[in-house]
Design an enzyme around this catalytic site. Structure first.
Site, PDB file in Angstrom:
ATOM      1  N   ARG A 100       0.816  -1.220   0.000  1.00  0.00           N
ATOM      2  CA  ARG A 100       0.000   0.000   0.000  1.00  0.00           C
ATOM      3  C   ARG A 100       0.850   1.270   0.000  1.00  0.00           C
ATOM      4  O   ARG A 100       0.487   2.279   0.605  1.00  0.00           O
ATOM      5  CB  ARG A 100      -0.960   0.026   1.193  1.00  0.00           C
ATOM      6  N   SER A 106     -10.346   1.184   3.504  1.00  0.00           N
ATOM      7  CA  SER A 106      -9.599   0.646   4.645  1.00  0.00           C
ATOM      8  C   SER A 106      -8.767   1.757   5.270  1.00  0.00           C
ATOM      9  O   SER A 106      -7.956   2.394   4.606  1.00  0.00           O
ATOM     10  CB  SER A 106      -8.681  -0.488   4.185  1.00  0.00           C
ATOM     11  N   GLU A 114      -3.630   4.132   6.863  1.00  0.00           N
ATOM     12  CA  GLU A 114      -3.424   3.975   5.427  1.00  0.00           C
ATOM     13  C   GLU A 114      -3.576   5.288   4.654  1.00  0.00           C
ATOM     14  O   GLU A 114      -2.714   5.637   3.860  1.00  0.00           O
ATOM     15  CB  GLU A 114      -4.383   2.911   4.876  1.00  0.00           C
TER      16      GLU A 114
END
Length: 284
Positions: A104, A175, A275
């Site tokens: 990510r 997320s 994130e």
């Protein structure tokens, strides 16, 4: 970003090479690849956003990450800009290696004000194998061990619709935390204390084994699923997603995120990493 267009650049014995404008809708692009029999991206169906955003986040879902299909990324590098610059002089093509992809993350995410993605070149292997190792997909195909790419595409879409909120209807950034990565020893310790803990094992090219814990499970077990702090809350179907029920601000969001991180660390000794990037407020 309004740059559109997708085309097959060339076809070799082993792969298809496809150029896609950064403004193309990601899910529509995935559907287009299946319609044209360019198979492999089906696990990444229904991720909201554009093709240009995909390499920035190194998007991934259900056992697949986009970096495996990216050959190169064309960008405008603002670090090269001068008052006399034209677009050609500041356009750069970064190879897959140059993009510095990790879980990510990428060079683009690490330098959020520097690059403007304009086009992504994909390489899609002709040899296709169904990727259904992820637990939720395995359950979907328990009675069908050889699904088609379209079967997987439809299953992923259904799973996402069932568990994730539509950002057009309920504000969210998907997320909110990375799935924590732990060593084999740390996982065995956690497994001994929490037998039901959910994790996926991965082996690096160097043969080292590690485990990716399900952050949503950790947060759920800490009692946060469905919890609200004012107008900010944890989604009641997926604890990994924080939602804005209306009128909340970034401070409210970060306060709830801080409470979650503190509780997960206290209970499991695991640090959750946010994130989405927190950007400073613009002065203009």
């Amino acid at each position: 970003m309004q740059i559109l267009g997708k085309k097959l650049v060339r076809e070799t014995e082993s792969q298809f090479v496809i150029d896609v404008g950064a403004g193309e809708n990601w899910h529509d692009f995935v559907a287009w690849t299946l319609e044209n029999n360019y198979l492999g991206l089906e696990n990444l169906a229904l991720i909201p956003g554009t093709v240009g955003a995909a390499p920035i986040q190194n998007i991934g879902a259900y056992g697949q990450e986009v970096e495996a299909f990216i050959d190169s990324v064309e960008v405008i590098d603002t670090a090269l800009m001068k008052p006399t610059s034209d677009q050609e002089s500041v356009s750069v093509v970064l190879s897959n290696v140059d993009c510095q992809f990790t879980y990510r993350d990428s060079i683009f995410k690490s330098n959020p004000s520097r690059f403007v993605v304009t086009q992504v070149r994909f390489t899609i292997p002709k040899k296709w194998l169904a990727n259904i190792q992820y637990a939720e997909l395995s359950k979907q195909f328990f009675d069908n061990p050889s699904p088609s790419a379209k079967d997987i595409f439809l299953a992923v879409c259904q799973i996402r619709k069932n568990k994730l909120p539509d950002p057009n209807l309920l504000g969210n950034a998907g997320s909110f935390f990375h799935n924590p990565v732990v060593s084999s020893n740390q996982f065995e310790d956690l497994k001994g204390r929490f037998p039901d803990i959910i994790a996926n094992a991965t082996i690096t090219p160097q043969g080292k084994k590690y485990y990716k814990l399900a952050a949503g499970w950790l947060i759920d077990q800490c009692g946060f699923k469905g919890v609200r702090l004012g107008q900010i809350g944890v989604y009641d179907r997926q604890a990994l997603v924080l939602v804005n029920h209306g009128g909340a601000n970034a401070s409210d969001l970060l306060e709830l995120a801080s409470q979650i991180k503190e509780k997960v660390h206290t209970v499991y000794g695991v640090d959750l990493v946010q994130e989405p990037i927190t950007m400073p407020a613009r002065s203009d």
